[in-house]
Design an enzyme around this catalytic site. Structure first.
Site, PDB file in Angstrom:
ATOM      1  N   TYR A  98       0.853  -1.180   0.000  1.00  0.00           N
ATOM      2  CA  TYR A  98       0.000   0.000   0.000  1.00  0.00           C
ATOM      3  C   TYR A  98       0.898   1.241   0.000  1.00  0.00           C
ATOM      4  CZ  TYR A  98      -4.276   2.571   0.312  1.00  0.00           C
ATOM      5  OH  TYR A  98      -5.296   3.430   0.001  1.00  0.00           O
ATOM      6  N   ARG A 120      -8.479  11.297  -7.889  1.00  0.00           N
ATOM      7  CA  ARG A 120      -7.534  12.012  -7.010  1.00  0.00           C
ATOM      8  C   ARG A 120      -6.796  10.963  -6.182  1.00  0.00           C
ATOM      9  NH1 ARG A 120      -8.345  13.654  -1.238  1.00  0.00           N
ATOM     10  NH2 ARG A 120      -7.591  11.545  -1.370  1.00  0.00           N
ATOM     11  N   LYS A 127      -6.052  -1.532  -0.833  1.00  0.00           N
ATOM     12  CA  LYS A 127      -6.875  -1.299   0.357  1.00  0.00           C
ATOM     13  C   LYS A 127      -7.547  -2.602   0.806  1.00  0.00           C
ATOM     14  CE  LYS A 127      -8.248   2.471   2.543  1.00  0.00           C
ATOM     15  NZ  LYS A 127      -8.095   3.896   2.576  1.00  0.00           N
ATOM     16  N   GLU A 152     -13.285   5.670  -2.350  1.00  0.00           N
ATOM     17  CA  GLU A 152     -11.873   5.960  -2.115  1.00  0.00           C
ATOM     18  C   GLU A 152     -11.328   6.901  -3.172  1.00  0.00           C
ATOM     19  OE1 GLU A 152     -10.201   4.551   0.440  1.00  0.00           O
ATOM     20  OE2 GLU A 152      -8.248   5.367  -0.096  1.00  0.00           O
ATOM     21  N   ASP A 153     -10.561   7.892  -2.731  1.00  0.00           N
ATOM     22  CA  ASP A 153      -9.812   8.760  -3.636  1.00  0.00           C
ATOM     23  C   ASP A 153     -10.641   9.366  -4.773  1.00  0.00           C
ATOM     24  OD1 ASP A 153      -7.633   8.557  -2.076  1.00  0.00           O
ATOM     25  OD2 ASP A 153      -6.423   7.367  -3.434  1.00  0.00           O
ATOM     26  N   ASP A 162     -13.514   6.398   3.195  1.00  0.00           N
ATOM     27  CA  ASP A 162     -12.390   6.325   4.134  1.00  0.00           C
ATOM     28  C   ASP A 162     -11.562   7.599   4.151  1.00  0.00           C
ATOM     29  OD1 ASP A 162     -10.864   4.728   6.053  1.00  0.00           O
ATOM     30  OD2 ASP A 162      -9.260   5.000   4.590  1.00  0.00           O
ATOM     31  N   ASP A 163     -11.442   8.280   3.005  1.00  0.00           N
ATOM     32  CA  ASP A 163     -10.654   9.529   2.997  1.00  0.00           C
ATOM     33  C   ASP A 163     -11.255  10.540   3.961  1.00  0.00           C
ATOM     34  OD1 ASP A 163      -9.053   8.670   0.826  1.00  0.00           O
ATOM     35  OD2 ASP A 163     -10.713   9.150  -0.511  1.00  0.00           O
ATOM     36  N   ASN A 220      -0.557  15.235   2.613  1.00  0.00           N
ATOM     37  CA  ASN A 220       0.253  14.247   1.913  1.00  0.00           C
ATOM     38  C   ASN A 220       0.588  14.768   0.525  1.00  0.00           C
ATOM     39  OD1 ASN A 220       0.131  12.172   3.896  1.00  0.00           O
ATOM     40  ND2 ASN A 220      -1.962  11.735   3.259  1.00  0.00           N
TER      41      ASN A 220
HETATM   42  P1  NAD Z   1      -8.714  20.704  -0.523  1.00  0.00           P
HETATM   43  O1  NAD Z   1      -8.106  21.216  -1.777  1.00  0.00           O
HETATM   44  O2  NAD Z   1     -10.157  20.334  -0.485  1.00  0.00           O
HETATM   45  O3  NAD Z   1      -8.475  21.795   0.634  1.00  0.00           O
HETATM   46  C1  NAD Z   1      -7.294  22.540   0.798  1.00  0.00           C
HETATM   47  C2  NAD Z   1      -7.603  23.685   1.750  1.00  0.00           C
HETATM   48  O4  NAD Z   1      -6.373  24.339   2.079  1.00  0.00           O
HETATM   49  C3  NAD Z   1      -8.510  24.769   1.162  1.00  0.00           C
HETATM   50  O5  NAD Z   1      -9.444  25.165   2.128  1.00  0.00           O
HETATM   51  C4  NAD Z   1      -7.559  25.924   0.859  1.00  0.00           C
HETATM   52  O6  NAD Z   1      -8.191  27.186   0.955  1.00  0.00           O
HETATM   53  C5  NAD Z   1      -6.552  25.746   1.962  1.00  0.00           C
HETATM   54  N1  NAD Z   1      -5.271  26.382   1.653  1.00  0.00           N
HETATM   55  C6  NAD Z   1      -4.589  26.368   0.495  1.00  0.00           C
HETATM   56  N2  NAD Z   1      -3.478  27.110   0.602  1.00  0.00           N
HETATM   57  C7  NAD Z   1      -3.467  27.594   1.851  1.00  0.00           C
HETATM   58  C8  NAD Z   1      -2.584  28.438   2.558  1.00  0.00           C
HETATM   59  N3  NAD Z   1      -1.496  28.912   1.973  1.00  0.00           N
HETATM   60  N4  NAD Z   1      -2.883  28.746   3.825  1.00  0.00           N
HETATM   61  C9  NAD Z   1      -3.982  28.257   4.422  1.00  0.00           C
HETATM   62  N5  NAD Z   1      -4.857  27.456   3.802  1.00  0.00           N
HETATM   63  C10 NAD Z   1      -4.598  27.128   2.533  1.00  0.00           C
HETATM   64  O7  NAD Z   1      -7.816  19.454  -0.104  1.00  0.00           O
HETATM   65  P2  NAD Z   1      -8.233  18.262   0.894  1.00  0.00           P
HETATM   66  O8  NAD Z   1      -8.879  17.146   0.137  1.00  0.00           O
HETATM   67  O9  NAD Z   1      -8.934  18.839   2.069  1.00  0.00           O
HETATM   68  O10 NAD Z   1      -6.808  17.705   1.311  1.00  0.00           O
HETATM   69  C11 NAD Z   1      -5.920  18.512   2.032  1.00  0.00           C
HETATM   70  C12 NAD Z   1      -4.710  17.718   2.399  1.00  0.00           C
HETATM   71  O11 NAD Z   1      -5.085  16.742   3.355  1.00  0.00           O
HETATM   72  C13 NAD Z   1      -4.071  16.958   1.223  1.00  0.00           C
HETATM   73  O12 NAD Z   1      -2.679  17.179   1.211  1.00  0.00           O
HETATM   74  C14 NAD Z   1      -4.354  15.538   1.498  1.00  0.00           C
HETATM   75  O13 NAD Z   1      -3.267  14.717   1.103  1.00  0.00           O
HETATM   76  C15 NAD Z   1      -4.497  15.533   3.003  1.00  0.00           C
HETATM   77  N6  NAD Z   1      -5.290  14.405   3.404  1.00  0.00           N
HETATM   78  C16 NAD Z   1      -4.701  13.591   4.232  1.00  0.00           C
HETATM   79  C17 NAD Z   1      -5.320  12.454   4.600  1.00  0.00           C
HETATM   80  C18 NAD Z   1      -4.604  11.547   5.537  1.00  0.00           C
HETATM   81  O14 NAD Z   1      -4.943  10.401   5.649  1.00  0.00           O
HETATM   82  N7  NAD Z   1      -3.626  12.041   6.239  1.00  0.00           N
HETATM   83  C19 NAD Z   1      -6.595  12.150   4.132  1.00  0.00           C
HETATM   84  C20 NAD Z   1      -7.218  13.022   3.292  1.00  0.00           C
HETATM   85  C21 NAD Z   1      -6.522  14.171   2.928  1.00  0.00           C
END
Ligand code: NAD
Length: 538
Positions: free
Chosen positions: A93, A146, A164, A235-236, A258-259, A398
């Site tokens: 994974y 995505r 998964k 997923e994704d 799950d995300d 990520n």
């Molecule tokens: P998204 O594009 O929906 O949201 C991004 C947010 O960040 C928006 O609200 C945007 O306005 C804000 N942003 C952008 N630039 C910024 C800055 N300079 N200052 C402050 N805020 C800012 O993305 P998402 O789907 O919510 O994902 C966000 C991150 O979370 C991704 O990197 C993703 O990999 C991560 N994520 C992690 C997991 C995990 O398991 N750890 C799961 C899902 C998503």
């Protein structure tokens, strides 16, 4: 006439034992002489796998080898993975699966899972019936829109549902014959793939809007007709699609994302274990998010439910959660906020400086879901350390390059005070003679166990309360000794043991809530164990 019975067993991954077939089986199936006479144990076979794996340097080649093993001998594959999860999970994974998806059209030896294109919208039931197993209970489904942090990977995203579901089996015990990876092919906007002769999906731009939603609706209806006990895990999918699809189906069928929900549940498990180990009430935690998109909304939404579960009113719960996005702090006077963001906008002065907002709001935890690498700069870490004895710092974006800060930065700039967990893995850090082990909010502690509980109880729905029960059960298993080492999640090598306990708690919750389709057993722990897949030749 050709005797092919033994040969076909040898080539059926579910029944193949390779060199471990007993003498009686060899005689019965006509395998004498087809395999060497020496009868090996599963353990000896694993030694061979380990040695052959060592000969590959690149993780991607190890991935390809392991996928071939899965196609060749399912029992040996799962026994290998469960022998040392911390070593093998990253190979089957994340992070390896990301590269595998990018190159899937080039490295695939044999397709796995179901490929349902939008051109087959009126033919979905027939496609589902083409799958050789009839009692499918768990499908992981993506449209490849995505994939991880890698963007649109079209149907090469099938690697994610495959990976998964391997985790559902190896970390939660869901029997593999009841699982099904599915990719919905609605085209791709990935120019490289559109120009690649080896890209095996529809070579046209991605279909969106109503046509996409109608296709998903036809898919969901067909799934429940062909596999009435199915749970669909999305997923994704791109963020907005993910939220809309979850909202459309979560109260109608057994489904979850799950995300959104798994990520939220594992983050909350971390906050619960931190609160418990710090002797602090959960309701006394205050959160400031950097990023107000899909991931932030998923975590915040479930945080509200956790606060309510622990006795706060909805208004009080919302008051403990603050958000900051690309345009600054979410405040009531802003006119650019979308529906799901409005509830987290407070009556407060606007601010476009995150570090200053920390001093004003005085959060106990900052959560990074902004996709902006380095956004938790030195000033941010120093300010959160100024207003907290032990600041909770969760950069969740990520991949690693997008992480809002590194583990080393968090420990160094907080002078060793930070309690740290991230979305991507970081190596242990030495600071002033002490070793700090960064936590990783790995959903693997949540979804396989949740899946096992759903599978065993034949649950009718997946509720946020079920996920919160899983969060609490994971947190319960973190010991004070773990916490002293900096750990806020259990050890990945204990995953199966942890998952059994989590699955028991979730199953109990499902029975209590009247969401099970099977009768409540006398002993839920024994019941769960009796349903679990164990890789063995017996
Ligand atoms: P998204 O594009 O929906 O949201 C991004 C947010 O960040 C928006 O609200 C945007 O306005 C804000 N942003 C952008 N630039 C910024 C800055 N300079 N200052 C402050 N805020 C800012 O993305 P998402 O789907 O919510 O994902 C966000 C991150 O979370 C991704 O990197 C993703 O990999 C991560 N994520 C992690 C997991 C995990 O398991 N750890 C799961 C899902 C998503």
């Amino acid at each position: 006439m050709i005797n092919s019975y033994g040969y076909s067993i040898l080539r059926n991954p579910r029944f193949n034992k390779g060199t471990a077939f007993t003498l009686e089986e060899r005689e019965k199936y006509g395998l004498v002489g087809i395999i060497p006479d020496e009868i090996e144990t599963l353990e000896t076979q694993i030694l061979r796998i380990q040695e052959q794996l060592e000969s590959f340097e690149k993780p991607i080649n190890k991935y390809t080898y392991l996928m071939q093993l899965l196609e060749n001998n399912e029992t040996l594959f799962f026994k290998t993975i469960t022998s040392e999860p911390a070593k093998f999970l990253p190979l089957v994974y994340t992070p390896t699966v990301g590269e595998a998806c990018q190159r899937l059209g080039h490295i695939t030896r044999r397709p796995r899972g179901l490929f349902i294109s939008i051109d087959q919208k009126d033919n979905i039931k027939t496609i589902l019936k083409n799958w050789p197993e009839q009692d499918i209970r768990f499908a992981v489904v993506t449209d490849g829109g995505r994939i991880l942090g890698l963007g649109d990977l079209g149907i090469n995203g099938i690697g994610i549902p495959i990976g998964k579901l391997i985790l559902y089996t190896s970390c939660g015990g869901v029997p593999p014959e009841h699982t099904l990876p599915i990719i919905l092919d609605v085209g791709t906007n990935n120019e490289e793939f559109l120009n690649d002769p080896l890209y095996p999906g529809l070579k046209r731009k991605r279909i969106r809007g109503k046509e996409f939603d109608d296709f998903v609706a036809a898919f969901v209806a067909a799934m429940y007709e062909v596999f009435p006990k199915i749970c669909i895990q999305w997923e994704d999918l791109p963020g907005v699609d993910a939220i809309r699809i979850l909202d459309t189906y979560r109260d109608k069928v057994c489904t979850f994302n799950d995300d959104i929900q798994g990520t939220a549940a594992i983050a909350i498990a971390g906050f619960i274990s931190i609160s418990r180990l710090m002797n602090k009430k959960f309701i006394d935690q205050r959160f400031l998010f950097m990023g107000a998109g899909a991931a932030a909304f998923g975590i915040a939404d479930m945080l509200v439910k956790k606060f309510e579960r622990d006795g706060l009113t909805r208004e009080e719960a919302l008051g403990q959660i603050w958000m900051f996005d690309v345009n600054g702090l979410l405040v009531s006077s802003r006119t650019d906020l979308v529906e799901h963001q409005l509830q987290f906008a407070h009556d407060c002065e606007p601010s476009d400086n995150f570090a200053e907002a920390i001093l004003k709001i005085r959060p106990t935890a900052i959560v990074g879901v902004s996709t902006v690498g380095g956004a938790f700069n030195q000033q941010v870490i120093e300010n959160i350390s100024l207003v907290n004895e032990r600041p909770i710092i969760f950069p969740y974006s990520n991949p690693t390059s997008h992480s809002e800060c590194t583990a080393e930065q968090a420990y160094t700039w907080s002078k060793g005070k930070a309690i740290f967990a991230s979305g991507s893995p970081f190596a242990p850090v030495e600071y002033q003679g002490r070793i700090f082990t960064p936590g990783q909010g790995n959903n693997v502690f949540i979804f396989p166990a949740l899946g096992m509980a759903i599978f065993a109880t034949e649950a009718k729905r997946v509720t946020d309360d079920m996920l919160l029960t899983a969060s609490e059960a994971v947190a319960e298993q973190v010991t004070t000794a773990d916490f002293e080492k900096g750990l806020i999640y259990p050890n990945v090598n204990d995953i199966l043991k942890v998952s059994i306990k989590v699955a028991e708690k979730v199953a109990e919750h499902i029975f209590d809530g009247g969401l099970a389709s099977v009768e409540r057993p006398e002993n839920i722990a024994d019941f769960i164990k009796s349903k679990m897949y164990v890789p063995s030749y017996n």
